[in-house]
Design a protein around this motif. Structure first.
Motif, mmCIF file in Angstrom:
data_model
loop_
_atom_site.group_PDB
_atom_site.id
_atom_site.type_symbol
_atom_site.label_atom_id
_atom_site.label_comp_id
_atom_site.label_asym_id
_atom_site.label_seq_id
_atom_site.Cartn_x
_atom_site.Cartn_y
_atom_site.Cartn_z
ATOM 1 N N ILE A 50 38.945 10.092 13.527
ATOM 2 C CA ILE A 50 38.021 9.317 14.371
ATOM 3 C C ILE A 50 36.873 10.160 14.933
ATOM 4 N N GLY A 51 37.005 11.487 14.794
ATOM 5 C CA GLY A 51 35.923 12.306 15.331
ATOM 6 C C GLY A 51 35.865 13.698 14.741
ATOM 7 N N GLU A 52 34.724 14.343 14.910
ATOM 8 C CA GLU A 52 34.525 15.702 14.409
ATOM 9 C C GLU A 52 33.940 16.580 15.511
ATOM 10 N N ILE A 53 34.236 17.864 15.412
ATOM 11 C CA ILE A 53 33.716 18.823 16.395
ATOM 12 C C ILE A 53 32.891 19.887 15.657
ATOM 13 N N PHE A 54 31.703 20.139 16.175
ATOM 14 C CA PHE A 54 30.797 21.097 15.545
ATOM 15 C C PHE A 54 30.468 22.235 16.498
ATOM 16 N N GLU A 55 30.179 23.387 15.913
ATOM 17 C CA GLU A 55 29.795 24.539 16.734
ATOM 18 C C GLU A 55 28.497 25.127 16.181
ATOM 19 N N ASN A 56 27.519 25.340 17.056
ATOM 20 C CA ASN A 56 26.267 25.974 16.652
ATOM 21 C C ASN A 56 25.970 27.139 17.574
ATOM 22 N N LYS A 57 25.611 28.270 16.954
ATOM 23 C CA LYS A 57 25.097 29.355 17.787
ATOM 24 C C LYS A 57 23.592 29.124 17.834
ATOM 25 N N VAL A 58 23.091 28.765 19.011
ATOM 26 C CA VAL A 58 21.701 28.333 19.103
ATOM 27 C C VAL A 58 20.758 29.529 19.202
ATOM 28 N N GLU A 59 21.077 30.378 20.159
ATOM 29 C CA GLU A 59 20.250 31.565 20.374
ATOM 30 C C GLU A 59 21.147 32.638 20.966
ATOM 31 N N ASP A 60 20.566 33.772 21.330
ATOM 32 C CA ASP A 60 21.347 34.799 22.010
ATOM 33 C C ASP A 60 22.038 34.197 23.226
ATOM 34 N N LYS A 88 29.117 21.725 8.859
ATOM 35 C CA LYS A 88 30.573 21.737 8.628
ATOM 36 C C LYS A 88 31.327 21.602 9.937
ATOM 37 N N PRO A 89 32.144 20.552 10.085
ATOM 38 C CA PRO A 89 32.900 20.452 11.336
ATOM 39 C C PRO A 89 33.936 21.565 11.479
ATOM 40 N N LYS A 90 34.076 22.033 12.705
ATOM 41 C CA LYS A 90 35.046 23.095 12.983
ATOM 42 C C LYS A 90 36.384 22.504 13.404
ATOM 43 N N GLY A 91 36.351 21.241 13.763
ATOM 44 C CA GLY A 91 37.589 20.587 14.178
ATOM 45 C C GLY A 91 37.520 19.101 13.892
ATOM 46 N N LYS A 92 38.692 18.495 13.743
ATOM 47 C CA LYS A 92 38.740 17.053 13.496
ATOM 48 C C LYS A 92 39.657 16.401 14.516
ATOM 49 N N VAL A 93 39.327 15.178 14.883
ATOM 50 C CA VAL A 93 40.157 14.450 15.839
ATOM 51 C C VAL A 93 40.749 13.237 15.122
ATOM 52 N N PHE A 94 42.055 13.085 15.283
ATOM 53 C CA PHE A 94 42.736 11.994 14.594
ATOM 54 C C PHE A 94 43.317 10.984 15.569
ATOM 55 N N ALA A 95 43.450 9.767 15.109
ATOM 56 C CA ALA A 95 44.197 8.754 15.858
ATOM 57 C C ALA A 95 45.320 8.296 14.941
ATOM 58 N N GLN A 96 46.371 7.782 15.542
ATOM 59 C CA GLN A 96 47.511 7.356 14.743
ATOM 60 C C GLN A 96 47.615 5.844 14.737
ATOM 61 N N PHE A 97 47.987 5.318 13.575
ATOM 62 C CA PHE A 97 48.188 3.880 13.462
ATOM 63 C C PHE A 97 49.491 3.606 12.709
ATOM 64 N N PRO A 98 50.128 2.470 12.993
ATOM 65 C CA PRO A 98 51.359 2.139 12.282
ATOM 66 C C PRO A 98 51.088 1.573 10.885
ATOM 67 N N LYS A 99 52.006 1.891 9.960
ATOM 68 C CA LYS A 99 51.892 1.320 8.616
ATOM 69 C C LYS A 99 53.284 0.845 8.210
ATOM 70 N N LEU A 100 53.371 -0.382 7.739
ATOM 71 C CA LEU A 100 54.680 -0.969 7.473
ATOM 72 C C LEU A 100 55.230 -0.583 6.100
ATOM 73 N N ASP A 101 56.525 -0.230 6.078
ATOM 74 C CA ASP A 101 57.231 -0.025 4.826
ATOM 75 C C ASP A 101 58.045 -1.305 4.589
ATOM 76 N N LYS A 102 57.541 -2.157 3.719
ATOM 77 C CA LYS A 102 58.151 -3.487 3.550
ATOM 78 C C LYS A 102 59.577 -3.418 2.985
ATOM 79 N N GLU A 103 59.860 -2.332 2.280
ATOM 80 C CA GLU A 103 61.206 -2.228 1.711
ATOM 81 C C GLU A 103 62.254 -2.036 2.802
ATOM 82 N N LYS A 104 61.845 -1.381 3.891
ATOM 83 C CA LYS A 104 62.812 -1.115 4.953
ATOM 84 C C LYS A 104 62.794 -2.179 6.056
ATOM 85 N N CYS A 105 61.671 -2.870 6.204
ATOM 86 C CA CYS A 105 61.519 -3.814 7.316
ATOM 87 C C CYS A 105 62.476 -5.000 7.198
ATOM 88 N N GLN A 106 63.167 -5.291 8.303
ATOM 89 C CA GLN A 106 64.107 -6.416 8.343
ATOM 90 C C GLN A 106 63.523 -7.600 9.128
#
Lengths: 291, 274
Positions: free
Chosen positions: B124-134, B55-73
């Protein structure tokens, strides 16, 4: 035709195989070799070359924000728009972390005082050498501390095209990031090198996601296959199951390869058994490519 | 807390092996260690430690543009201002955003006079944490699918590890970097008090070692060399470079059949280090 040698994991034998394949192809075709590992280029060493280049050319593939502190009022608009955390204000002074700047130019556009200018940076140099085997090698070196490996790879590929060769052999860097994507993009065939270790196998599958994304046909080579025969069997079985992925061959582990490279002796110039194994891989590759 | 980087330039010289040997050595002194695998494109430390990434403990995101054709001139402001050539606009038509070229800088949606560009988040990415040993934690970053810019995943993974290390009061934070010297390696090394450059006794190892030592100098991080498979090849090449750059060879690991064999099984032999 373009063939890229990739692996995901580093140190599994990409450059060694790329150098040998380039030399073999060069016996019958006009070849150009491209060292796409612009971070740590080693292909020239496997071709027996010391660093005496025919041509060295500095290039600039990206820009970086430069602040004019006299004009800056520390309003912070640039800090807000920068998605790469490259800008910050410390004691009401704007500071840029050059290592984080991607050169997108968003800060320059939003600055109301025109205090930020994007300036081109010299990130790398391209090196060209026609070697004793009769084909040119195009290599590049990213300057330490600079970024932009992917764009540098695009640039050396463009340079290599100028030679109008029949066969381009590209030696990919390790990993799956921008320079690997740049190397694989537009290739006709990928030779994926792995070793029979959990790391080697895992990284092979990771680089395969890139290869499959671009729908590139590929073949697999297992290097040092005899260090773990059980894992080798596992990889062979897996390779058989892949629709387009066929095993091209196996190369045995040989400590003497250390001596050969220590003397900058190309593999094909030695008497090591792996010479034969590479020849078999080359023959199979030619058949796969219907050459 | 002491922050130590493990790097090397060339691939396959034993960065992961050394990182784990080092972590084991340090934790044996009853001090807590967090090892962070910054090779987010091909993370392998978890394999060598017999761990699984669940189970990832964290997620990494990237942002991308998405066009709203109703508003675009179709005004072309986004097309004109994009430096990555990621906006393509055929004459008189809607702009098209090319994900492969987009750096996610956000300028287009910031500048759009009609608020016609929405922000789309992509994992775009995930972060995992494992307790390996003492006294031994492992933090792993891993990219998902085809990711061009993996640098931000490295930074987020390191941030996560740093937070964890502070929380558990770790004595050491070890960063295992990827190969090369690109932005991902720089991000993994930034802020380190010391870095070990792992190399092999060949012209290849020495060539890349020289580059990484130059990088460490630029980053103002003190460096030491660890020479792996020290008795194969030509040791003098690395020794000469160490002398020229006034860098200490902290440790030499001799070639060992047992180490190679165990490594091939996804395990590590016991090797005394440092």
């Amino acid at each position: 035709m373009k063939i890229t040698i990739a692996s995901g994991k580093g140190g599994v034998g990409k450059s060694m195989l790329a150098s040998a394949l380039a030399m073999l192809f060069a016996q019958k075709q006009k070849v150009v070799a491209v060292d796409a590992d612009v971070d740590a280029p080693n292909l020239h060493l496997w071709l027996g070359e010391k660093e005496k280049w025919d041509k060295v050319e500095k290039i600039s593939v990206s820009e970086r924000a430069v602040i004019d502190q006299k004009k800056c009022t520390s309003c912070g608009r640039c800090v807000d728009i920068c998605t790469f955390d490259a800008l910050s204000i410390n004691n009401s002074k704007l500071i840029i972390n050059n290592y984080f700047c991607e050169g997108c130019g968003a800060c320059e556009v939003v600055c109301p005082e025109k205090a930020i200018k994007m300036k081109p940076i010299k990130n790398a140099e391209i090196r060209i050498k026609k070697n004793v085997y009769g084909f040119p090698l195009i290599s590049a070196q990213l300057y330490p501390g600079e970024t932009g490996s992917g764009k540098i790879v695009d640039e050396i590929k463009r340079k290599a095209e100028e030679f109008k060769s029949e066969m381009m052999i590209l030696d990919s860097p390790a990993g799956t990031g921008c320079p690997v994507i740049a190397a694989l993009n537009g290739t006709d065939f990928a030779v994926l090198v792995t070793e029979p270790t959990p790391s080697g196998f895992s990284d092979l599958k990771r680089v395969l996601t890139i290869v499959e994304h671009f729908k590139i046909p590929y073949g697999v080579v297992i290097n040092k296959y005899d260090i773990n025969l059980e894992e080798t069997k596992k990889i062979e079985k897996w390779a058989l199951r892949q629709a387009r992925g066929k095993l091209l061959g196996k190369i045995g582990y040989d400590q003497r390869i250390f001596q050969a490279i220590a003397q900058l002796k190309p593999i094909l110039e030695t008497d090591l058994p792996l010479k034969k194994e590479i020849q078999i891989i080359y023959d199979r590759l030619r058949r796969r490519l219907s050459l | 807390m002491k922050k130590i980087g493990v790097t090397g330039g060339k691939g396959g010289t034993g960065k992961s092996t050394v990182s784990i040997l080092l972590a084991n050595k340090l934790r044996a002194k009853e001090k807590k260690v967090v090892l962070v695998d910054c090779d987010v494109e091909c993370p392998n430390d978890y394999l060598l430690l017999g761990q699984t990434l669940e189970k990832p403990k964290g997620k990494v995101f990237a942002q991308f543009p998405k066009l709203d054709k109703e508003k675009c001139q179709k005004c072309g402001v986004c097309t004109k201002n994009c430096r990555s050539n990621a906006v393509f606009q055929p004459l008189g038509q809607y702009p098209i955003f090319i994900h492969e070229l987009c750096s996610g800088c956000g300028l287009c949606w910031h500048l759009c006079p009609h608020q016609a560009i929405k922000v789309e988040k992509k994992i775009i990415g995930e972060i995992f944490e494992n307790k390996v040993e003492d006294n031994f934690w492992l933090v792993t970053g891993r990219s998902i699918g085809v990711v061009d810019e993996t640098g931000p995943i490295v930074t987020k993974t390191k941030d996560y590890a740093l937070k964890l290390a502070k929380k558990i009061k770790a004595y050491y934070l070890l960063s295992d970097t990827s190969v090369g010297m690109h932005c991902g390696v720089i991000r993994a090394l930034l802020g380190s008090d010391l870095a070990y450059a792992v190399t092999e006794p060949t012209p290849l190892g020495a060539h890349d070692l020289e580059l990484i030592l130059r990088l460490l100098k630029i980053l103002k991080i003190p460096a030491k060399i660890i020479l792996n498979q020290a008795d194969l090849g030509k040791k003098e090449i690395v020794k000469r470079l160490a002398g020229e750059t006034k860098t200490k060879i902290a440790h030499e690991i001799p070639y060992s059949n047992e180490l190679v064999k165990k490594y091939s099984l996804g395990k590590l032999a016991e090797v005394n280090i440092l």
